[in-house]
Write a protein that holds these residues in place. Structure first.
Motif, PDB file in Angstrom:
ATOM      1  N   PRO A 175       0.845  -1.201   0.000  1.00  0.00           N
ATOM      2  CA  PRO A 175       0.000   0.000   0.000  1.00  0.00           C
ATOM      3  C   PRO A 175       0.876   1.245   0.000  1.00  0.00           C
ATOM      4  N   THR A 176       0.358   2.313  -0.625  1.00  0.00           N
ATOM      5  CA  THR A 176       1.194   3.469  -0.943  1.00  0.00           C
ATOM      6  C   THR A 176       0.636   4.765  -0.376  1.00  0.00           C
TER       7      THR A 176
ATOM      8  N   VAL B 175      -2.610   3.187  -3.965  1.00  0.00           N
ATOM      9  CA  VAL B 175      -2.564   4.395  -3.138  1.00  0.00           C
ATOM     10  C   VAL B 175      -3.704   4.363  -2.126  1.00  0.00           C
ATOM     11  N   VAL B 176      -3.360   4.487  -0.851  1.00  0.00           N
ATOM     12  CA  VAL B 176      -4.376   4.485   0.211  1.00  0.00           C
ATOM     13  C   VAL B 176      -4.429   5.813   0.958  1.00  0.00           C
TER      14      VAL B 176
ATOM     15  N   TRP C 267      -4.851   4.578 -12.283  1.00  0.00           N
ATOM     16  CA  TRP C 267      -3.441   4.764 -11.869  1.00  0.00           C
ATOM     17  C   TRP C 267      -3.327   4.614 -10.357  1.00  0.00           C
ATOM     18  N   LEU C 268      -4.265   5.187  -9.626  1.00  0.00           N
ATOM     19  CA  LEU C 268      -4.242   5.085  -8.167  1.00  0.00           C
ATOM     20  C   LEU C 268      -4.411   3.641  -7.716  1.00  0.00           C
ATOM     21  N   ARG C 269      -5.309   2.905  -8.366  1.00  0.00           N
ATOM     22  CA  ARG C 269      -5.488   1.494  -8.023  1.00  0.00           C
ATOM     23  C   ARG C 269      -4.230   0.695  -8.344  1.00  0.00           C
ATOM     24  N   GLU C 270      -3.660   0.954  -9.504  1.00  0.00           N
ATOM     25  CA  GLU C 270      -2.467   0.228  -9.929  1.00  0.00           C
ATOM     26  C   GLU C 270      -1.323   0.382  -8.925  1.00  0.00           C
ATOM     27  N   HIS C 271      -1.205   1.584  -8.366  1.00  0.00           N
ATOM     28  CA  HIS C 271      -0.130   1.853  -7.412  1.00  0.00           C
ATOM     29  C   HIS C 271      -0.570   1.660  -5.963  1.00  0.00           C
TER      30      HIS C 271
ATOM     31  N   ILE D  18       5.403   7.203  -2.650  1.00  0.00           N
ATOM     32  CA  ILE D  18       5.666   7.699  -3.998  1.00  0.00           C
ATOM     33  C   ILE D  18       5.675   9.226  -3.945  1.00  0.00           C
ATOM     34  N   ALA D  19       6.803   9.796  -4.330  1.00  0.00           N
ATOM     35  CA  ALA D  19       6.947  11.254  -4.391  1.00  0.00           C
ATOM     36  C   ALA D  19       6.797  11.676  -5.843  1.00  0.00           C
TER      37      ALA D  19
END
Length: 317
Positions: free
Chosen positions: A3-4, A78-79, A72-76, A38-39
């Motif tokens: 999770p990101t 992102v929570v 894109w958010l799902r792929e990475h 992720i920055a």
């Protein structure tokens, strides 16, 4: 993939310190120690991005945040996310589109940078402050209940208020001459200016909370540890140059006319809208942005420490 936590504006004035601070906080968290960071940057080759790439636990990704989609958010995975948006006239369209994507992708929590607390209202004359009010209003609706959020309302960034003072000191040291000291501050109104880096540090602490429910839909006012007036800024300058400042222009926002001509005149964007920025500092001139307005949660979680004098010194390095 872990999770990101996504940082939008990682190389900016608040995002940089957040990105430097967050890894250690996540590492010590029981619930978030497995999260990656992720920055986001528009240029991975910039000095700031290259510096962040060396921070353990940070992955620098080159992407324009306004192009982010739910996929894109799902792929990475992102929570959680941090958003430091621009303040262009299309801010609402682009920032709200990001939150639409975040909601659809199941992002759980977002921390965003707002603006001067006293300006975040529907009748503020400065257009971008109304935008922040509109964004906060949007996120407060039942339809967005699945996305928890916190809005940070720093009153005035110290570097913004002190830049002209630093420029005069540098000029005097180099040439022995003075230009008119044009100050955005009023002569006698106290303002609790805050260094942008300390806003980022506070945001990092929020993003690293195991349980963010206590901060959901909160709007936190941030100031530095003490007030400063325009007169006191002049006194600081005089301490550095060793002589009296020849001429001071208080409440001087004439640079906005130059900003319009240099940046916006050729774009076709409304001059009326852009020049409304001139009204943004009126609340500080009225004494509504003192350090006494700081939210208690800010003082409890990560109290700012840098004074205006500290920041002026750093601007001269």
């Amino acid at each position: 993939m872990a999770p990101t936590v996504l940082i939008v504006g990682a190389t900016g004035n608040t995002g940089f310190s957040l990105t430097e601070t967050l890894p250690a906080l996540l590492k010590s968290s029981k619930a978030l120690s497995n999260h990656r960071i992720i920055a986001l940057t528009r240029s991975a080759d910039s000095p700031a991005a290259q510096k962040l790439a060396k921070v353990p636990g940070v992955e620098v990704v080159e992407k324009n945040w306004v192009d982010i989609t739910a996929d894109w958010l799902r792929e990475h995975q992102v929570v959680r996310a941090f958003v430091a948006s621009h303040n262009e006239p299309n801010q609402f369209a682009e920032e709200s589109t990001f939150y639409m994507a975040a909601l659809a992708a199941g992002v759980k929590y977002a921390v965003r940078i707002s603006t001067t607390a006293a300006n975040v209202r529907p009748d503020c004359k400065a257009y971008y402050a109304r935008t922040h009010w509109a964004i906060e209003n949007l996120l407060s609706q039942p339809e967005f209940s699945a996305l928890q959020w916190t809005s940070l309302q720093p009153n005035v960034f110290s570097s913004f208020l002190l830049m002209s003072a630093a420029e005069l000191i540098k000029e005097y040291r180099k040439t022995g001459n003075q230009h008119v000291l044009k100050l955005l501050a009023a002569k006698d109104a106290p303002v609790g200016v805050i260094d942008a880096s300390e806003v980022g540090v506070f945001a990092a602490h929020l993003l690293a909370q195991d349980d963010v429910s206590a901060h959901n839909q909160a709007k936190y006012v941030l100031n530095g540890p003490e007030d400063i007036t325009g007169k006191q800024i002049v006194e600081l300058v005089e301490q550095y140059i060793g002589v009296k400042v020849d001429e001071v222009s208080y409440q001087d926002n004439s640079f906005i006319d130059m900003l319009y001509e240099m940046k916006y005149a050729a774009t076709g964007q409304s001059k009326n809208v852009i020049l409304s920025i001139k009204h943004a500092l009126e609340t500080s001139w009225e004494g509504k942005c003192s350090a006494s307005t700081t939210s208690k949660e800010v003082l409890e979680i990560a109290a700012p420490k840098l004074t205006a004098a500290d920041v002026l010194e750093s601007l001269l390095d």
